[in-house]
Scaffold this active site. Structure first.
Site, PDB file in Angstrom:
ATOM      1  N   LYS A   1       0.809  -1.224   0.000  1.00 13.07           N
ATOM      2  CA  LYS A   1       0.000   0.000   0.000  1.00 13.07           C
ATOM      3  C   LYS A   1       0.843   1.274   0.000  1.00 13.07           C
ATOM      4  CE  LYS A   1      -4.419  -1.545   1.841  1.00 13.07           C
ATOM      5  NZ  LYS A   1      -4.206  -2.993   2.075  1.00 13.07           N
TER       6      LYS A   1
ATOM      7  N   GLU B   1      -9.944   7.403   3.719  1.00 12.42           N
ATOM      8  CA  GLU B   1     -10.871   6.572   4.474  1.00 12.42           C
ATOM      9  C   GLU B   1     -10.187   5.229   4.675  1.00 12.42           C
ATOM     10  OE1 GLU B   1     -11.222   6.471   1.097  1.00 12.42           O
ATOM     11  OE2 GLU B   1     -11.022   4.290   1.047  1.00 12.42           O
TER      12      GLU B   1
ATOM     13  N   SER C   1       1.736  -9.829  -1.022  1.00 14.28           N
ATOM     14  CA  SER C   1       1.346  -8.428  -0.827  1.00 14.28           C
ATOM     15  C   SER C   1       1.632  -7.864   0.563  1.00 14.28           C
ATOM     16  CB  SER C   1      -0.131  -8.246  -1.161  1.00 14.28           C
ATOM     17  OG  SER C   1      -0.937  -9.127  -0.404  1.00 14.28           O
TER      18      SER C   1
HETATM   19  C1  LIG Z   1      -5.077  -3.970   1.516  1.00 11.74           C
HETATM   20  C2  LIG Z   1      -4.400  -5.259   1.212  1.00 11.74           C
HETATM   21  C3  LIG Z   1      -4.788  -6.077   0.119  1.00 11.74           C
HETATM   22  C4  LIG Z   1      -5.990  -5.774  -0.732  1.00 11.74           C
HETATM   23  O1  LIG Z   1      -5.908  -4.595  -1.451  1.00 11.74           O
HETATM   24  P1  LIG Z   1      -5.632  -4.552  -3.018  1.00 11.74           P
HETATM   25  O2  LIG Z   1      -5.870  -3.131  -3.363  1.00 11.74           O
HETATM   26  O3  LIG Z   1      -6.585  -5.488  -3.688  1.00 11.74           O
HETATM   27  O4  LIG Z   1      -4.228  -4.964  -3.233  1.00 11.74           O
HETATM   28  C5  LIG Z   1      -4.063  -7.230  -0.140  1.00 11.74           C
HETATM   29  N1  LIG Z   1      -3.020  -7.591   0.628  1.00 11.74           N
HETATM   30  C6  LIG Z   1      -2.616  -6.840   1.683  1.00 11.74           C
HETATM   31  C7  LIG Z   1      -1.459  -7.299   2.483  1.00 11.74           C
HETATM   32  C8  LIG Z   1      -3.286  -5.661   2.011  1.00 11.74           C
HETATM   33  O5  LIG Z   1      -2.871  -4.927   3.048  1.00 11.74           O
END
Ligand SMILES: *Cc1c(COP(=O)(O)O)cnc(C)c1O
Length: 393
Positions: free
Chosen positions: A89, A111, A377
């Site tokens: 993010k 938000e 992610s």
């Molecule tokens: C917020 C988040 C997501 C989901 O958000 P996307 O915008 O779909 O990437 C996925 N993995 C993690 C670790 C997150 O913090």
């Protein structure tokens, strides 16, 4: 077939900017400037330096040897979990805070649902010394106390949304109201590849650094830029969009999007937007979203707070409709098992969102010579209590 946004802000039939009249000047200012600003050498330089020295990029592309042996294919993990603040993010919030500065804004709003985007926003506001207000549903504030504390520690003001179900959608409404009232000095940082044009495209471009790096890193280890598969979990779709970006027009690279099936797609407690979604408008863009027959948005459910979103970004709706990406739904149970498996096979505790992407190996078969990239992610620190409760650790 184009998978990129067109000049009207659409991906095929999805996207656009469905906004109240009062918001038009804000969105128009951003739309007219975002590509110009992103192309400025100064902007590129500052963004690149912060990604390197603050976020810690490039993140490693790690060959997961034991996981690969178990599933008899070649699995690489793109380690976004090693980014500062623990997930992808921050790539987007760094980009947007620099955009806000270039547009001469002095105040940022955002938000947040689970608090992850709120923390990423509060972090970059501290970094550049900008006032930061994060709207959060009152219910979420009590459920996500550690992230609320982080935002406060970083100097942000957390304002409770007290209307409706007092969750993410209500926080979004409050943020939009704030933006309408403060059009000149305020930038609204949206946290995923969602919202009215140009947000989905801008967020995707900021996250595209992920696939830019994968190409170079894969060339070094495999002698080719293109893998056979790129796999990512999808909430709104920003980590997936970043991991896919430079592969969208490479037909030999198969794209897999993993959604949260919660307790099961048809149990009424799920967030499997592609399967259950119908065309509609959410957060200012036309996309697929879960709704009742009379168009009320259905409350989504997933054990993972980051995937618990009733819609999906317009780019992903288009990738689904055109079959450019294969969509797979994974239940809470399957994701939790995959998270435990990665922890014990590779010594990496993933975020539960990410665990969904890791769960595809159980059902989907790959060839031994296939190169499969997983967008890792985020890290699992924030989810430890959920893992502890689930596995009775
Ligand atoms: C917020 C988040 C997501 C989901 O958000 P996307 O915008 O779909 O990437 C996925 N993995 C993690 C670790 C997150 O913090």
């Amino acid at each position: 077939m184009s998978y990129h946004v067109n000049e009207k802000g659409y991906y095929g039939q999805f996207g656009g900017a469905f906004i109240p009249e009062m918001l038009y000047p804000n969105i128009e200012e951003l739309r007219q400037n975002y590509l110009k600003v992103m192309a400025e050498p100064d902007f590129k330089k500052e963004f690149g330096q912060l990604l390197k020295n603050y976020v810690g990029r490039p993140t490693p592309l790690y060959f997961a040897k034991r996981l690969s042996e178990k599933y008899n294919t070649k699995i690489y993990l793109k380690r976004e979990d090693l980014c500062h603040t623990g997930a992808h993010k921050i790539n987007n919030t760094i980009g947007q805070i620099l955009m806000a500065k270039r547009l001469k804004k002095t105040r940022v709003i955002a938000e947040t649902g689970a608090g992850q985007h709120g923390v990423a926003t509060a972090t970059v506001c501290a970094l550049v010394g900008m006032e930061c207000v994060v709207y959060m549903g009152e219910v979420d504030i009590s459920r996500q106390a550690p992230n609320v504390a982080r935002m406060k520690m970083l100097g942000a003001e957390v304002r409770p949304a007290l209307s409706g179900s007092r969750t993410l959608k209500d926080a979004t409404n409050e943020a939009i109201r704030d933006w309408i009232n403060n059009p000149v000095n305020t930038h609204y940082i949206i946290g995923s590849a969602v919202g009215p044009h140009p947000y989905p495209d801008m967020v995707t471009r900021f996250q595209s650094v992920v696939s830019k790096e994968i190409r170079l890193q894969l060339k070094e280890v495999e002698g080719k830029e293109n893998p056979d598969y790129v796999v990512a979990c999808v909430g709104g779709g920003s980590n997936a969009a970043g991991a896919y970006y430079y592969y969208l027009n490479e037909p030999d690279v198969k794209l897999i999007a993993v959604e949260a099936a919660g307790k099961g797609i048809y149990t009424g407690e799920s967030a499997a937007t592609s399967v259950l979604g119908k065309e509609g408008v959410i957060h200012g863009s036309k996309t697929l979203l879960m709704q009742t027959t009379d168009g009320q948005i259905t409350e989504p459910y997933s054990i993972s707070a980051g995937l618990d979103y009733p819609g999906v970004g317009p780019m992903h709706a288009h990738l689904y409709k055109t079959k450019r990406a294969e969509f797979i739904s994974v239940t809470d149970d399957e994701a939790m098992k995959a998270g435990l498996e990665l922890s014990q096979l590779e010594g990496i505790i993933p975020a539960i969102e990410t665990s969904h992407a890791l769960a595809i190996f159980k059902d989907k078969k790959f060839k031994p010579e296939d190169v499969v990239i997983i967008s890792l992610s985020g890290r699992g620190d924030k989810d430890l209590n959920t893992y502890i409760d689930y596995f009775k650790l």
